[in-house]
Design an enzyme around this catalytic site. Structure first.
Site, PDB file in Angstrom:
ATOM      1  N   SER A 281      -7.330 -22.504 -19.962  1.00 36.25           N
ATOM      2  CA  SER A 281      -7.844 -21.396 -19.563  1.00 36.25           C
ATOM      3  C   SER A 281      -8.539 -20.974 -20.922  1.00 36.25           C
ATOM      4  O   SER A 281      -7.554 -20.845 -21.694  1.00 36.25           O
ATOM      5  CB  SER A 281      -6.969 -20.171 -18.964  1.00 36.25           C
ATOM      6  N   GLU A 282      -9.654 -20.642 -20.916  1.00 33.33           N
ATOM      7  CA  GLU A 282     -10.194 -20.231 -22.453  1.00 33.33           C
ATOM      8  C   GLU A 282      -9.571 -19.178 -23.089  1.00 33.33           C
ATOM      9  O   GLU A 282      -9.966 -18.985 -24.188  1.00 33.33           O
ATOM     10  CB  GLU A 282     -11.832 -20.370 -22.523  1.00 33.33           C
ATOM     11  N   ASN A 283      -8.861 -18.398 -22.316  1.00 29.62           N
ATOM     12  CA  ASN A 283      -8.268 -17.327 -23.156  1.00 29.62           C
ATOM     13  C   ASN A 283      -7.084 -17.552 -23.782  1.00 29.62           C
ATOM     14  O   ASN A 283      -6.407 -16.731 -24.625  1.00 29.62           O
ATOM     15  CB  ASN A 283      -7.935 -16.022 -22.060  1.00 29.62           C
TER      16      ASN A 283
ATOM     17  N   SER B  12      -8.574 -21.726 -28.871  1.00 32.84           N
ATOM     18  CA  SER B  12      -9.063 -22.169 -27.853  1.00 32.84           C
ATOM     19  C   SER B  12     -10.249 -22.761 -27.830  1.00 32.84           C
ATOM     20  O   SER B  12     -10.827 -23.570 -27.126  1.00 32.84           O
ATOM     21  CB  SER B  12      -8.965 -20.858 -26.832  1.00 32.84           C
TER      22      SER B  12
END
Lengths: 217, 218, 217, 218
Positions: free
Chosen positions: A47-49, A89
């Site tokens: 999840s790119e967060n 990330s």
């Protein structure tokens, strides 16, 4: 989109995921793929967060406010999950460490161009992490309905909306077809059960390369 | 995903002539077991990307004294007389890079960036032959990313996803070098099951790691 | 250098450190300052290999191989110490988050230039972290013996060795004098007990600005 | 070193017209207590540097609906209709920045770098008006560092040195924004004594933090 179409697309995306892959699924339709991973195939979802090892949606009442995905939705963490800051990330994403990203599209074209972040004068949500994902992932898959809600083709000769990235898409999976960008052009590899090649071609603006054998999915 | 191999398998994977980024700082946190395996197999003609050339008998210094290194990007040679002698004899080509710049250039490669703009080295020999770029009214040196084929690093513990934790100052360049390897091999003291590392202590996620080697007890 | 000279220089450096400062002391003479911090003044020492909160040298037999400073020497960690990777460590340094760095020098000049990393054809240890420290720290102090071992001045009109950084030094502390870079030039602020201004000027190649009042240290 | 202040003291420190980098991702890990204090004091004319404009009633969305923001560098507006309306009405100037690029530009400022070279945005409107630099045979967009006067971030725990730990995905942009503030104010759930945080879990060392504010229990 009807649930059965979502499931068909999700299942077809899932077939692209190999054991050990690191995968980033875009918000919406692409996340459907997570429900169709074949047994024995273990992939790690990013999840790119700032997380690797995303698990399924939590049961109602068991949500953790500190555990959300890039769409703000509640998620769970699998054993072996890790957390990191947003710069790391995107270092993972931009640096080519994600094997596959699957993203929705407003338009995609036969040069592998993708437009999915704005309609000038109408909708400007911003690109978020999409430009980095499409630029950096080793393989970019577009998953979407074949036509828009007015029945207009979304697989075009040339995108006319502002691009997300140039020439980065390698596979397009829709409710009607699976198309791959190859040196000879955009190849129609598979068509959905119950459709004819002619029907797919008619619903597509792009020039499709039609091979001798086309599989069903 | 990550695979456990022996140090000799790791060394056999690294072809002579490779560009190798190696973690550690004056041999603290250096992957000694893999370095020893490279020496044993005589894997030579290496281009080495390291903070320091360590000591003759510790860290990457062992690669140098065994004449396995033909070029290096490095910030400090002061503790290793062998590398200075080889440099003066023309046997090894050295690019001296300020330590912070070296770390950013390596990180840039791992992060898919082409380079960074740094003020470090302005007005010194470091700027020679490089493009000076003005940004927000200040001058910076354009420093390109440093590519590597392999990263060889050292961590404290790994889980079976390849997630790594480090111990104190032996972390140093290791997580950065790990980002930059097309193939990254991590030498670790201990391998635990998935979920046994505290997720907030993982300073290098497994996505950057391809192979694990257990440290040889000395 | 004799121990008493080291102690005098160390004590004088320590007077520059204010409560709450983040400080990076170079290898060698500068570390002497840590032994002279006045009571009530709390500073945080950074080690550029990736640590804040460096404590004193451990007792013999209590060394930890994973706890070393930028010179490879054993150290201890104070409560509240933190560890980070080298990129973050130099982000702290280059980004101006270190209040004071104290470094040794081969040469320093009246323009604030510093040379401390190589003697062409003789000694090429490399710049290590010195260039970043001198470029990034809010205040750069040079601490060294006033003359080299042959008695030649090290405080020059212009450095002739390759520079570490240009115009970044703001204070020079030697066994003979304390000199500050100001708009009017290199000002002789203090001289050591037992010396005359003339003796200091004679041992200095740089043009010194001599104020009316010069303190002793 | 770090000082404990109230949210109102934090808000009074931030002058109208300031450039403010604010942590959080769609309001997860957003410094809500300090944001509320800014709204209460009506600190306006802000330039906001954020990943997303959050929701109208959560995160930095509250600054937007109260007309306190006149310009922003941001990657995503999709969850906040107010900011889109203000943009269309010409009340707020928006620079849309790809999220990874935004993070690197903010980090660059905090790290004393002038900027970075990224491939993200090549062949799109993002490259318009920017310098394209070739490095190691590939093209990159030169993206300058983004300066900020203040960083306002959210962490889980702080110790009295200002060292911070984070909880899961609420870490996100917070440690990066913290690096970039000339003055950085961290809102935290809990403040503990020196030495009570695990040193390997500190994801933002206290050197980046100037002030602490306790989160208001809701």
């Amino acid at each position: 989109m009807a649930n059965d179409k979502r499931a068909i697309i999700g299942a077809r995306i899932a077939k692209e995921l190999k054991d050990g892959d690191y995968v980033n699924l875009g918000i919406g339709l692409p996340t459907e793929a997570a429900n169709h991973i074949p047994p024995g195939v273990h992939v790690v979802f990013q999840s790119e967060n700032g997380m690797l090892g995303v698990g399924p949606t939590p049961e109602a009442g068991k949500e953790d406010k500190d555990l959300v995905n890039a769409g703000g939705g509640h998620i769970t963490a699998l054993p072996g999950a890790s957390y990191f800051d947003s710069a790391t990330s995107f270092a993972i994403i931009r640096g080519g460490h994600i094997d596959i990203t699957v993203l929705g599209a407003l338009q995609v074209d036969q040069e592998g161009n993708l437009a999915n972040w704005m309609i000038p004068g109408k909708m400007v949500p911003g690109m978020g992490g999409a430009m980095d994902l499409v630029t950096g992932a080793k393989k970019v898959i577009v998953a979407m309905e074949h036509c828009d809600k007015y029945g207009n083709p979304k697989v075009l000769k040339q995108c006319n909306l502002p691009l997300t990235a140039k020439g980065k898409v390698s596979l397009i999976i829709t409710d009607m077809a699976v198309m791959e960008l190859r040196s000879e052009g955009l190849v129609l590899c598979e068509i959905a059960e119950g459709l004819t090649v002619e029907e797919v071609v008619k619903a597509t603006e792009a020039d499709l390369v039609i091979p001798c054998v086309i599989n069903r999915f | 995903m990550v695979k456990l191999i022996t140090a000799d398998e790791a060394a056999s994977m690294i072809k002579p002539g490779s560009r190798v980024a190696i973690g550690g700082f004056l041999a603290a946190g250096a992957p000694e077991t893999i370095i020893d395996a490279l020496v044993l197999r005589k894997v030579g003609d290496l281009h080495m990307i390291v903070i320091a050339s360590d000591w003759e008998d510790r860290g990457v210094g062992k690669l140098v004294v065994n004449h396995l290194v033909t070029s290096a990007q490095v910030s400090h040679l002061g503790t290793n007389k062998a590398i200075q002698a080889q440099m003066n004899a023309g046997e090894i080509a050295i690019e001296l890079v300020p330590q912070g710049t070296l770390m950013e250039r390596v990180r840039a490669f791992g992060a898919g960036l082409g380079g960074v703009l740094t003020p470090t080295g302005l007005g010194t020999v470091v700027e020679e032959g490089k493009q000076i770029v003005s940004c927000n009214g200040k001058d910076y040196i354009l420093e390109p990313a440093i590519a590597s084929d392999f990263a060889i690093i050292r961590a404290h513990k790994a889980d079976k996803m390849g997630n790594l934790t480090f111990s104190k100052t032996s972390r140093n360049s290791n997580p950065i070098m790990a980002m930059a390897g097309k193939i990254t091999i991590a030498e670790v003291d201990e391998i635990v099951e998935k979920g046994e590392l505290h997720p907030e202590q993982i300073a290098c996620p497994g996505v950057f790691v391809n192979f694990l080697v257990k440290t040889k007890e000395s």
